[in-house]
Write an enzyme that holds these catalytic residues in place. Structure first.
Site, short mmCIF file in Angstrom:
data_model
loop_
_atom_site.label_atom_id
_atom_site.label_comp_id
_atom_site.label_asym_id
_atom_site.label_seq_id
_atom_site.Cartn_x
_atom_site.Cartn_y
_atom_site.Cartn_z
N ARG A 275 -18.55 -58.10 -3.07
CA ARG A 275 -19.71 -57.40 -2.55
C ARG A 275 -19.20 -56.15 -1.82
O ARG A 275 -18.38 -56.27 -0.90
CB ARG A 275 -20.46 -58.29 -1.57
CG ARG A 275 -21.61 -57.58 -0.96
CD ARG A 275 -22.25 -58.43 0.10
NE ARG A 275 -23.57 -57.91 0.38
CZ ARG A 275 -24.47 -58.54 1.08
NH1 ARG A 275 -24.21 -59.73 1.55
NH2 ARG A 275 -25.63 -58.00 1.30
N ARG B 52 -30.96 -55.73 14.78
CA ARG B 52 -31.10 -54.29 14.50
C ARG B 52 -32.52 -53.85 14.76
O ARG B 52 -33.47 -54.57 14.48
CB ARG B 52 -30.73 -54.00 13.04
CG ARG B 52 -29.25 -54.14 12.75
CD ARG B 52 -28.95 -53.98 11.27
NE ARG B 52 -28.35 -55.17 10.74
CZ ARG B 52 -28.21 -55.46 9.44
NH1 ARG B 52 -28.64 -54.59 8.54
NH2 ARG B 52 -27.64 -56.56 9.05
N HIS C 254 -29.29 -54.23 0.26
CA HIS C 254 -29.72 -55.56 -0.26
C HIS C 254 -29.95 -55.53 -1.77
O HIS C 254 -30.67 -56.36 -2.32
CB HIS C 254 -31.03 -56.04 0.43
CG HIS C 254 -30.84 -56.50 1.84
ND1 HIS C 254 -31.79 -56.31 2.81
CD2 HIS C 254 -29.81 -57.14 2.44
CE1 HIS C 254 -31.36 -56.82 3.96
NE2 HIS C 254 -30.14 -57.33 3.76
N GLU D 222 -26.93 -64.06 -3.91
CA GLU D 222 -26.16 -62.84 -4.13
C GLU D 222 -24.80 -63.15 -4.78
O GLU D 222 -24.34 -62.40 -5.64
CB GLU D 222 -25.98 -62.11 -2.79
CG GLU D 222 -27.29 -61.49 -2.32
CD GLU D 222 -27.36 -61.26 -0.83
OE1 GLU D 222 -27.32 -62.26 -0.08
OE2 GLU D 222 -27.47 -60.10 -0.42
N ASN E 167 -17.14 -61.99 -0.23
CA ASN E 167 -18.12 -61.24 0.56
C ASN E 167 -17.52 -61.12 1.96
O ASN E 167 -17.50 -62.09 2.72
CB ASN E 167 -19.44 -62.03 0.57
CG ASN E 167 -20.53 -61.31 1.34
OD1 ASN E 167 -20.28 -60.27 1.97
ND2 ASN E 167 -21.73 -61.86 1.29
#
Ligand code: ADP
Length: 391
Positions: free
Chosen positions: A88, A236, A176, A374, A8
């Site tokens: 990923r 963000r 996501h 994940e 990742n």
């Protein structure tokens, strides 16, 4: 036993998780290379988080960092060879609704998507290329953060812009997805009835989004063309009136890079509080600005849950996951309190204990807390796609 590496890669760090292959892959070690472009450092951890190795490294790029990580992981595992690597990849564009085995054509296709995710996609692709150069025959798999959302209805994905722009790819993708896919499959195991129903999953971490999942399929999500849309996040902004951007260009002379810096790095919980992007720090603070930042974070979640309930025609359950969703009991309490109109009620003791089912006895809908994973999801997809190669 086969051995799988999951990578990742972010802008300044790359994480590697090594799994022993099998129906339920077993985590063997986790490694992290951090400080790419600054002070590089490589760390190896046992599955329970104990630090096994910590090495400073010379200045490196993403390709070199990938090689160092693979070497460190190989050594820590007693010189095993990896049988496959899963990655990923943030953007799969409009054509990839599933994880895919990487070949030249796919790599070219993913390269073309760089303009859609310039802050992430190049970093995701660099390790893939580095490993292909090192071991061209090693099977590699790409898992996309957009894939889970790829079958949403046209009206969910389109912006009301001239058609040519939609055709060019300016549309909502959602992100996501690797996490949501994992939660959807965990739900089938934990609560099969609910998995067939209408669920809002709240992935609340540094990046935060909601996904409406109906019978296991993504119907709508709060992130759009990019991962800056939707909820208030650590740094963000989440959804903004586009007129704000035009104002900032006109009145503050900001260009694309300046706007990017503002809405990705300086906004969200950090911008509103002026204190921190970290929920733990905000909860610990007495400052009114910290409380306001949290109020805005919760308020936007509640607005969006209302929107997702409308799109699905109701909600049977809410699932909390990721750093804040899994660990901040106060966020779960505040969100569920705002969903009283949906019949949601939380059990304070179960919530404080971090149980899986935290619904109060009288709650009309189920409220769950499910840790996401994940990396494990990528490992499962990688094994599924490379089974032939690993047999
Ligand atoms: P990322 O999107 O980077 O994967 P995470 O899922 O790790 O982010 O979530 C990071 C967020 O989770 C931070 O805001 C952090 O404060 C919050 N968090 C982690 N542990 C706790 C905790 N025990 N209580 C409250 N918030 C927490």
């Amino acid at each position: 036993m086969s051995c799988i590496a999951v990578l990742n890669a972010g802008s300044s760090s790359i994480k590697l998780a090594a799994y022993g292959g099998g129906r339920r892959p077993e985590l063997l070690i986790k490694c992290r290379f951090e400080g790419i472009g600054a002070t590089p450092r490589a760390l190896v951890y046992s599955p329970d988080g104990a630090l096994l190795a910590d090495e400073l490294s010379g200045s490196v790029d993403h390709a070199q960092a990938t090689r160092v990580l693979i070497q460190m992981a190989t050594r820590a595992l007693g010189n095993v060879r990896f049988d496959a690597v899963g990655h990923r990849v943030v953007h799969g564009g409009p054509n990839h609704a599933q994880p895919a085995l990487i070949d030249d054509a796919l790599l070219e296709d993913l390269e073309r998507l760089v303009p859609l995710a310039p802050l992430h996609q190049p970093h995701n692709l660099a390790p893939i290329r580095a490993i292909r150069a090192l071991q061209p025959s090693l099977p590699q798999v790409a898992c996309f953060d957009t894939a889970f959302h790829a079958n949403q209805a046209w009206e969910e994905r389109a912006f009301a812009l001239p058609r040519a722009l939609t055709h060019e790819g300016v549309r909502r993708y959602g992100f996501h997805g690797i996490s949501y896919d994992f939660i959807a499959s965990r739900l089938k195991e934990i609560a099969p009835d609910l998995a067939r129903g209408k669920v809002v999953v709240a992935h609340l971490g540094n990046g935060a989004s909601l996904c409406a999942i109906d019978n296991g399929r993504s119907v709508a999500s709060t992130m759009g063309f990019t991962a800056v849309d939707g909820l208030v996040m650590g740094t963000r902004s989440g959804a903004l009136d586009p007129g704000v951007l035009i104002y900032l260009m006109d009145q503050h002379g900001l260009d694309a890079r300046g706007l990017e810096e503002l809405i990705y790095k300086k906004s969200g919980l950090l911008g509103v509080s002026g204190i921190s992007s970290d929920m733990r720090a905000l909860r610990a603070s007495d400052a009114s600005e910290a409380a306001q930042a949290i109020r805005l974070f919760i308020h936007r979640i509640l607005r969006e849950i209302g929107a997702l309930a409308a799109v699905m025609g109701g909600i049977d359950g809410i699932v909390f996951t990721a750093g804040i969703g899994e660990n901040d009991a106060a966020t779960r309490t505040e969100v569920v309190a705002g969903c009283r109109w949906l019949g949601a009620m939380i059990d304070p003791a179960k919530n404080a204990a971090g149980d899986t089912d935290i619904s109060a006895p009288g709650s009309r809908i189920r409220v769950l807390r499910i840790p996401t994973d994940e990396e494990l999801n990528i490992a499962i997809s990688t094994i599924a796609l490379t089974q032939g190669a690993l047999a």
